[in-house]
Enzyme design. Structure first.
Site, PDB file in Angstrom:
ATOM      1  N   ASN A   9       0.870  -1.168   0.000  1.00 39.48           N
ATOM      2  CA  ASN A   9       0.000   0.000   0.000  1.00 39.48           C
ATOM      3  C   ASN A   9       0.909   1.220   0.000  1.00 39.48           C
ATOM      4  O   ASN A   9       1.486   1.559   1.026  1.00 39.48           O
ATOM      5  CB  ASN A   9      -0.899  -0.027   1.250  1.00 39.48           C
ATOM      6  CG  ASN A   9      -1.746   1.226   1.376  1.00 39.48           C
ATOM      7  OD1 ASN A   9      -1.779   2.052   0.468  1.00 39.48           O
ATOM      8  ND2 ASN A   9      -2.419   1.363   2.508  1.00 39.48           N
ATOM      9  N   LYS A  11       0.148   4.221  -0.255  1.00 40.87           N
ATOM     10  CA  LYS A  11      -0.505   5.398   0.342  1.00 40.87           C
ATOM     11  C   LYS A  11      -0.276   6.621  -0.557  1.00 40.87           C
ATOM     12  O   LYS A  11      -0.232   6.474  -1.782  1.00 40.87           O
ATOM     13  CB  LYS A  11      -0.008   5.596   1.773  1.00 40.87           C
ATOM     14  CG  LYS A  11      -0.189   4.316   2.615  1.00 40.87           C
ATOM     15  CD  LYS A  11       0.014   4.492   4.089  1.00 40.87           C
ATOM     16  CE  LYS A  11      -0.186   3.162   4.785  1.00 40.87           C
ATOM     17  NZ  LYS A  11      -0.068   3.241   6.240  1.00 40.87           N
ATOM     18  N   HIS A  96      -9.411   0.918   4.934  1.00 38.74           N
ATOM     19  CA  HIS A  96      -8.146   1.143   5.635  1.00 38.74           C
ATOM     20  C   HIS A  96      -8.402   2.074   6.821  1.00 38.74           C
ATOM     21  O   HIS A  96      -9.218   2.997   6.732  1.00 38.74           O
ATOM     22  CB  HIS A  96      -7.113   1.758   4.681  1.00 38.74           C
ATOM     23  CG  HIS A  96      -5.739   1.752   5.261  1.00 38.74           C
ATOM     24  ND1 HIS A  96      -5.330   2.680   6.188  1.00 38.74           N
ATOM     25  CD2 HIS A  96      -4.696   0.904   5.096  1.00 38.74           C
ATOM     26  CE1 HIS A  96      -4.088   2.407   6.562  1.00 38.74           C
ATOM     27  NE2 HIS A  96      -3.683   1.320   5.905  1.00 38.74           N
ATOM     28  N   GLU A  98      -6.835   4.498   7.939  1.00 36.79           N
ATOM     29  CA  GLU A  98      -6.636   5.925   7.654  1.00 36.79           C
ATOM     30  C   GLU A  98      -7.880   6.512   7.009  1.00 36.79           C
ATOM     31  O   GLU A  98      -8.217   7.679   7.232  1.00 36.79           O
ATOM     32  CB  GLU A  98      -5.386   6.113   6.768  1.00 36.79           C
ATOM     33  CG  GLU A  98      -4.113   5.885   7.584  1.00 36.79           C
ATOM     34  CD  GLU A  98      -2.937   5.358   6.795  1.00 36.79           C
ATOM     35  OE1 GLU A  98      -2.938   5.423   5.553  1.00 36.79           O
ATOM     36  OE2 GLU A  98      -1.989   4.860   7.443  1.00 36.79           O
ATOM     37  N   GLU A 168      -4.944  -4.923  10.515  1.00 37.48           N
ATOM     38  CA  GLU A 168      -3.935  -3.886  10.721  1.00 37.48           C
ATOM     39  C   GLU A 168      -4.217  -3.149  12.025  1.00 37.48           C
ATOM     40  O   GLU A 168      -5.067  -2.240  12.056  1.00 37.48           O
ATOM     41  CB  GLU A 168      -3.972  -2.876   9.565  1.00 37.48           C
ATOM     42  CG  GLU A 168      -3.701  -3.493   8.218  1.00 37.48           C
ATOM     43  CD  GLU A 168      -3.159  -2.468   7.230  1.00 37.48           C
ATOM     44  OE1 GLU A 168      -2.103  -2.742   6.664  1.00 37.48           O
ATOM     45  OE2 GLU A 168      -3.768  -1.403   7.061  1.00 37.48           O
ATOM     46  N   GLY A 174       2.834   2.428  10.801  1.00 38.92           N
ATOM     47  CA  GLY A 174       3.773   3.531  10.660  1.00 38.92           C
ATOM     48  C   GLY A 174       4.463   3.931  11.951  1.00 38.92           C
ATOM     49  O   GLY A 174       5.108   4.967  12.033  1.00 38.92           O
ATOM     50  N   SER A 213       3.857  -1.928  10.348  1.00 30.36           N
ATOM     51  CA  SER A 213       5.315  -1.959  10.546  1.00 30.36           C
ATOM     52  C   SER A 213       5.939  -3.310  10.213  1.00 30.36           C
ATOM     53  O   SER A 213       6.874  -3.755  10.880  1.00 30.36           O
ATOM     54  CB  SER A 213       5.670  -1.525  11.974  1.00 30.36           C
ATOM     55  OG  SER A 213       5.217  -0.213  12.204  1.00 30.36           O
TER      56      SER A 213
END
Ligand code: 13P
Length: 252
Positions: A9, A11, A96, A98, A168, A174, A213
């Site tokens: 991904n 992003k 996702h 985010e 996730e 991250g 990560s």
């Protein structure tokens, strides 16, 4: 046998030329990794088409990072699933964290997006996962269960057979903080149990990816767990060498 998948991904990273180079480098190094691994790259919309061209002739698949909840019309700035599919994309990431967190995506929106994806022949990579407060309060099982029940349970058996799930944990995205292999296995097995409650034996065929990560140094240990079928990779997918090294987490 469940599919083994390593998906990148990207992003909101890479300019078109950088994305094309990254994709070409993944293609070039792909032979060093077990052919059992299905690689997927998910660039920004703007260079989907060029990346699809760059991987042509290889077994690298391409996915989008989102799609619109509606089929077409007056939705300024949105990109329809039909447009993504027309480019030759095979997958689309949906839900996702985010997008849930920054763009207010709810199960209601995601049900519509899933319907659009399937109507256009795209395979969704549906993301679930808890945030730090939820994990610390011991609510992570309930959170992912609700995210699955409210969306995945609305699929037909035929649709479910095309689905990929990515677990996730938001606290690992991250942050450099990874779930331990044991934590990943525990919740992946739980997710599979929830899926089996609705879809029966077909749950054993659904790939469940770990994301958060994930890097070359921890991929093999996490992927070795029975219910972990690969990874959805953020930062480490931006370097072909690291992305491929994560694929090597599956022995050749
Ligand atoms: P990182 O690998 O950068 O933690 O991101 C994970 C992720 O969100 C993939 O979708």
């Amino acid at each position: 046998m469940r599919k083994k998948i390593v998906a990148g991904n990207w992003k909101m990273n890479t300019l078109p030329a950088e994305g094309v180079e990254l994709a070409k480098n993944v293609v070039a190094g792909r032979g060093e990794v077990c052919s059992c691994v299905n690689f997927i790259v998910c660039p920004p919309f703007t260079h989907l088409s060029q990346v699809i061209d760059a991987v042509k002739g290889s077994d690298i698949a391409v996915g989008a990072q989102n799609c619109a909840a509606e089929a077409k019309g007056a939705y300024t700035g949105e990109v329809a699933a039909s447009m993504i599919a027309a480019l030759g994309c095979e997958y689309v990431i949906l839900g996702h964290s985010e997008r849930r967190q920054y763009y207010g995506e709810t199960s209601e929106t995601l049900n519509k997006k899933m319907a659009q994806a399937y109507a256009n022949g795209l395979k969704p990579i549906y993301c679930v996962g808890e945030n730090l407060d939820e994990r610390e309060a011991g609510k992570h099982f309930d959170v992912v269960k609700a995210q699955i029940e409210e969306v995945v349970f609305n699929l037909t058996a035929e649709q479910f057979s095309q689905l990929v799930i990515a677990y996730e944990p938001v606290w690992a995205i991250g942050t450099g903080k990874t779930a331990t292999a044991e934590q990943a296995q525990e919740i992946h097995a739980y997710i599979r149990k929830v899926l089996a409650g609705k879809f029966g034996a077909a749950a054993a065929e659904c790939p469940i990816l770990y994301g958060g990560s994930c890097k070359p140094s921890n991929a093999a240990e996490i992927f070795a767990k029975e219910d972990v079928d690969g990874g959805l990779i953020g930062g480490a997918a931006l370097k072909a060498e690291d992305f491929l090294a994560i694929g090597k987490g599956f022995a050749k």
